[in-house]
Design a protein around this motif. Structure first.
Motif, PDB file in Angstrom:
ATOM      1  N   ARG A  84       2.717   1.649   3.873  1.00  0.00           N
ATOM      2  CA  ARG A  84       1.803   1.207   5.006  1.00  0.00           C
ATOM      3  C   ARG A  84       2.758  -0.071   5.451  1.00  0.00           C
ATOM      4  NH1 ARG A  84      -3.982  -0.936   5.926  1.00  0.00           N
ATOM      5  NH2 ARG A  84      -3.237  -2.938   5.389  1.00  0.00           N
ATOM      6  N   TYR A 118       0.902  -1.233  -0.132  1.00  0.00           N
ATOM      7  CA  TYR A 118      -0.033   0.025   0.019  1.00  0.00           C
ATOM      8  C   TYR A 118       1.001   1.332  -0.101  1.00  0.00           C
ATOM      9  CZ  TYR A 118      -3.710  -3.224   1.279  1.00  0.00           C
ATOM     10  OH  TYR A 118      -4.348  -4.551   1.385  1.00  0.00           O
ATOM     11  N   TYR A 128      -0.872   9.208  16.140  1.00  0.00           N
ATOM     12  CA  TYR A 128       0.407   8.936  15.878  1.00  0.00           C
ATOM     13  C   TYR A 128       1.128  10.496  16.345  1.00  0.00           C
ATOM     14  CZ  TYR A 128      -1.077   5.335  12.620  1.00  0.00           C
ATOM     15  OH  TYR A 128      -1.777   4.357  12.123  1.00  0.00           O
ATOM     16  N   TYR A 159      -3.126   3.398  19.802  1.00  0.00           N
ATOM     17  CA  TYR A 159      -4.171   2.367  19.441  1.00  0.00           C
ATOM     18  C   TYR A 159      -5.483   2.199  20.439  1.00  0.00           C
ATOM     19  CZ  TYR A 159      -6.294  -1.716  16.806  1.00  0.00           C
ATOM     20  OH  TYR A 159      -7.012  -2.509  16.157  1.00  0.00           O
ATOM     21  N   ASN A 206       1.717   3.037  22.613  1.00  0.00           N
ATOM     22  CA  ASN A 206       2.918   2.082  22.085  1.00  0.00           C
ATOM     23  C   ASN A 206       4.107   2.981  21.938  1.00  0.00           C
ATOM     24  OD1 ASN A 206       1.603  -0.582  21.809  1.00  0.00           O
ATOM     25  ND2 ASN A 206      -0.070   1.257  21.306  1.00  0.00           N
ATOM     26  N   LEU A 236       2.290  -2.279  12.528  1.00  0.00           N
ATOM     27  CA  LEU A 236       2.631  -1.995  13.822  1.00  0.00           C
ATOM     28  C   LEU A 236       2.308  -3.087  15.025  1.00  0.00           C
ATOM     29  CD1 LEU A 236       1.111   1.684  14.389  1.00  0.00           C
ATOM     30  CD2 LEU A 236       3.550   0.933  14.565  1.00  0.00           C
ATOM     31  N   TYR A 237       2.999  -3.346  15.835  1.00  0.00           N
ATOM     32  CA  TYR A 237       2.906  -4.616  16.910  1.00  0.00           C
ATOM     33  C   TYR A 237       1.771  -4.593  17.828  1.00  0.00           C
ATOM     34  CZ  TYR A 237       5.257  -1.325  19.994  1.00  0.00           C
ATOM     35  OH  TYR A 237       5.471  -0.377  20.737  1.00  0.00           O
ATOM     36  N   SER A 238       1.085  -3.160  17.867  1.00  0.00           N
ATOM     37  CA  SER A 238      -0.142  -2.856  18.818  1.00  0.00           C
ATOM     38  C   SER A 238      -1.055  -3.706  18.782  1.00  0.00           C
ATOM     39  CB  SER A 238      -0.252  -1.568  18.905  1.00  0.00           C
ATOM     40  OG  SER A 238      -0.762  -0.838  17.672  1.00  0.00           O
ATOM     41  N   GLY A 239      -1.437  -4.184  17.306  1.00  0.00           N
ATOM     42  CA  GLY A 239      -2.886  -4.883  17.435  1.00  0.00           C
ATOM     43  C   GLY A 239      -3.065  -5.341  15.724  1.00  0.00           C
ATOM     44  N   ALA A 240      -3.717  -6.065  15.534  1.00  0.00           N
ATOM     45  CA  ALA A 240      -4.240  -6.696  14.442  1.00  0.00           C
ATOM     46  C   ALA A 240      -4.860  -5.239  13.838  1.00  0.00           C
ATOM     47  CB  ALA A 240      -5.145  -7.752  14.373  1.00  0.00           C
ATOM     48  N   GLY A 241      -4.562  -5.124  12.342  1.00  0.00           N
ATOM     49  CA  GLY A 241      -5.256  -4.063  11.819  1.00  0.00           C
ATOM     50  C   GLY A 241      -4.751  -2.771  12.170  1.00  0.00           C
ATOM     51  N   SER A 242      -3.407  -2.591  12.866  1.00  0.00           N
ATOM     52  CA  SER A 242      -2.891  -1.436  13.218  1.00  0.00           C
ATOM     53  C   SER A 242      -1.579  -1.227  12.233  1.00  0.00           C
ATOM     54  CB  SER A 242      -2.473  -1.275  14.597  1.00  0.00           C
ATOM     55  OG  SER A 242      -1.984  -0.290  15.236  1.00  0.00           O
ATOM     56  N   TYR A 243      -1.621   0.009  11.517  1.00  0.00           N
ATOM     57  CA  TYR A 243      -0.233   0.438  10.787  1.00  0.00           C
ATOM     58  C   TYR A 243       0.118   1.713  10.959  1.00  0.00           C
ATOM     59  CZ  TYR A 243      -2.657  -3.541   8.397  1.00  0.00           C
ATOM     60  OH  TYR A 243      -3.233  -4.915   8.219  1.00  0.00           O
ATOM     61  N   GLN A 244       1.396   1.707  10.229  1.00  0.00           N
ATOM     62  CA  GLN A 244       1.837   3.155  10.252  1.00  0.00           C
ATOM     63  C   GLN A 244       2.286   3.411   8.980  1.00  0.00           C
ATOM     64  OE1 GLN A 244       5.798   4.201  11.148  1.00  0.00           O
ATOM     65  NE2 GLN A 244       6.474   2.288  11.957  1.00  0.00           N
ATOM     66  N   LEU A 245       2.637   4.797   8.628  1.00  0.00           N
ATOM     67  CA  LEU A 245       3.432   4.761   7.332  1.00  0.00           C
ATOM     68  C   LEU A 245       4.867   4.981   7.630  1.00  0.00           C
ATOM     69  CD1 LEU A 245       1.094   7.590   5.766  1.00  0.00           C
ATOM     70  CD2 LEU A 245       1.226   5.351   5.281  1.00  0.00           C
ATOM     71  N   THR A 246       5.688   4.282   6.786  1.00  0.00           N
ATOM     72  CA  THR A 246       7.120   4.399   6.852  1.00  0.00           C
ATOM     73  C   THR A 246       7.469   5.149   5.798  1.00  0.00           C
ATOM     74  OG1 THR A 246       7.387   2.423   8.066  1.00  0.00           O
ATOM     75  CG2 THR A 246       9.139   3.131   6.847  1.00  0.00           C
ATOM     76  N   TYR A 252       5.072  11.946  14.970  1.00  0.00           N
ATOM     77  CA  TYR A 252       6.022  11.517  14.287  1.00  0.00           C
ATOM     78  C   TYR A 252       6.976  12.889  14.617  1.00  0.00           C
ATOM     79  CZ  TYR A 252       4.050   8.145  10.968  1.00  0.00           C
ATOM     80  OH  TYR A 252       3.499   7.216  10.417  1.00  0.00           O
TER      81      TYR A 252
END
Lengths: 118, 112
Positions: A94, A32, B33, B50, B55, A97-107, B35
């Motif tokens: 995209r 994504y 978030y 979350y 986190n 993230l480890y915080s939960g299923a369906g949790s994401y960040q942008l890198t 940043y």
């Protein structure tokens, strides 16, 4: 690790000429991908994204990007550059993230400074 | 319009003096978030909420903390700012499984 790379620190283009800002990605699975623009001392403005479907994505301000799976690229393009397009452009992917299923960040990539010369 | 608002736009603080940056959103997004973006660099994730769960990224200094008293607000606290903490701080939001990430206009922090 999932990442994007922007190989050019700076791109210069004459006003009225087509512009391309390059981005390549390294992702397992379906990527994504996003493009954002940043003007001086401002936040990030969303331009466009690729999730699925047509490889050519059209976005804001006349920008478009082409998703190329074989070349793992997502280059940003515009047919005719404007001086007002001068800004910092970020490609992003995209990532989970480890915080939960369906949790994401942008890198983000490191950014490309676009200068449009009058 | 629904949006992400950061205050102040510019913040000047003294070396070692605690400072708080704020972010509010009207999007009702469950993920928020923070940043950090240093000059001419890519934004780097410091931490995220979350829902109510905080986190921390592994390499975020202990000097940085955050609070989220409700869905709409999130704060970034820098307990003892150093010269190296001068940066643009960006707040962003998203909703679970939506591929939309909305950024605020940022707060430019200067440490003197």
């Amino acid at each position: 690790a999932q990442s994007v790379a922007q190989p050019e620190d700076q791109v210069n283009v004459a006003e009225g000429n087509p512009l391309t800002v390059k981005c390549t990605y390294s992702v397992s699975g379906n990527p994504y991908l996003f493009w954002y623009v940043q003007y001086p001392n401002r936040g990030l403005q969303f331009l466009l994204k690729y999730i699925t479907g047509d490889n050519l994505v059209k976005g804001s301000y006349g920008f478009e990007a082409e998703f190329n799976k074989s070349q793992t690229s997502f280059h940003l393009k515009k047919p005719s550059a404007l001086v007002s397009d001068s800004a910092l452009y970020f490609c992003a992917v995209r990532t989970s993230l480890y915080s939960g299923a369906g949790s994401y960040q942008l890198t983000f990539g490191k950014g490309t400074k676009l200068s449009v010369i009058p | 319009d629904a949006m992400v608002i950061q205050n102040p736009r510019y913040q000047v603080t003294q070396f070692g003096k605690p400072v708080t940056l704020s972010c509010s959103q009207t999007l009702n997004h469950n993920v928020m978030y923070w940043y950090q973006q240093k000059s001419s660099q890519a934004p780097k994730l410091l931490f995220h909420y979350y829902d109510k769960d905080f986190n921390n990224e592994a390499d975020t200094p202990d000097n940085f903390q955050s609070r989220r008293p409700n869905t709409s607000f999130c704060f970034l606290d820098i307990r003892s700012p150093g010269l190296g903490d001068a940066a643009m701080y960006l707040c962003a939001t998203s909703r679970d499984r939506e591929k939309v990430y909305t950024f605020g206009s940022g707060t430019r922090l200067t440490v003197v």
